[in-house]
Design a protein around this motif. Structure first.
Motif, mmCIF file in Angstrom:
data_model
loop_
_atom_site.group_PDB
_atom_site.id
_atom_site.type_symbol
_atom_site.label_atom_id
_atom_site.label_comp_id
_atom_site.label_asym_id
_atom_site.label_seq_id
_atom_site.Cartn_x
_atom_site.Cartn_y
_atom_site.Cartn_z
ATOM 1 N N HIS A 37 -15.357 2.801 -11.825
ATOM 2 C CA HIS A 37 -16.502 1.757 -11.690
ATOM 3 C C HIS A 37 -17.982 2.116 -11.180
ATOM 4 O O HIS A 37 -18.729 1.700 -11.791
ATOM 5 C CB HIS A 37 -15.785 0.789 -10.600
ATOM 6 N N LYS A 38 -17.934 3.150 -10.324
ATOM 7 C CA LYS A 38 -19.026 3.907 -9.780
ATOM 8 C C LYS A 38 -19.652 4.396 -11.054
ATOM 9 O O LYS A 38 -20.970 4.213 -11.335
ATOM 10 C CB LYS A 38 -18.815 4.836 -8.899
ATOM 11 N N GLN A 44 -24.495 1.606 -16.462
ATOM 12 C CA GLN A 44 -25.307 0.097 -16.664
ATOM 13 C C GLN A 44 -26.612 0.309 -16.231
ATOM 14 O O GLN A 44 -27.768 -0.230 -16.687
ATOM 15 C CB GLN A 44 -24.329 -1.044 -16.050
ATOM 16 N N GLY A 45 -26.837 0.807 -14.966
ATOM 17 C CA GLY A 45 -28.198 1.020 -14.534
ATOM 18 C C GLY A 45 -29.115 1.896 -15.325
ATOM 19 O O GLY A 45 -30.232 1.483 -15.433
ATOM 20 N N ASP A 50 -33.498 1.954 -19.296
ATOM 21 C CA ASP A 50 -33.898 2.103 -20.701
ATOM 22 C C ASP A 50 -34.261 0.967 -21.429
ATOM 23 O O ASP A 50 -35.475 0.977 -22.211
ATOM 24 C CB ASP A 50 -32.835 2.809 -21.409
ATOM 25 N N GLU A 51 -33.789 -0.247 -21.244
ATOM 26 C CA GLU A 51 -34.323 -1.479 -21.867
ATOM 27 C C GLU A 51 -35.405 -1.956 -21.207
ATOM 28 O O GLU A 51 -36.234 -2.482 -21.742
ATOM 29 C CB GLU A 51 -32.861 -2.394 -21.464
#
Length: 104
Positions: A37-38, A44-45, A50-51
């Motif tokens: 999960h970490k 995801q961060g 990047d996005e």
């Protein structure tokens, strides 16, 4: 009576060992899940960063194009205004030239 106690005590001990093993396995799985999960949250961060970088880049490009278009339109407006002034001056001059023979 002591045979029954030994039998139940043995079952209890076996069950306790089994439960302790299951508990250890569950704790191990929990640690593994927390780690995954970490890592996923970190991934995801990074993906989000990047996005956001791409979005900022597109916004900067859009603003640069907008500014360029505004400058272009201002230049065209200035040129059109100068041309209109020149044509108006020519019309005034032509009107004066056309009216001069009539007044003579």
């Amino acid at each position: 009576s002591s045979g029954i106690n030994a039998e139940y005590g043995g079952e209890f001990s076996e069950r306790l060992v089994t439960l302790e093993e299951e508990n250890k396995n569950v704790k191990s799985e929990l640690v593994e899940c927390r780690t995954r999960h970490k890592l996923e949250v970190e991934r995801q961060g990074r993906l989000h960063e990047d996005e956001m970088g791409e979005v900022q880049s597109r916004i900067k490009t859009a603003f640069a194009k907008r500014d360029e278009l505004i400058k272009e339109l201002r230049d065209k407006s200035t040129a059109a205004s100068a041309r209109a002034d020149h044509l108006e001056a020519l019309l005034i001059k032509q009107r004066e030239q056309l009216l001069q023979p009539m007044t003579k």
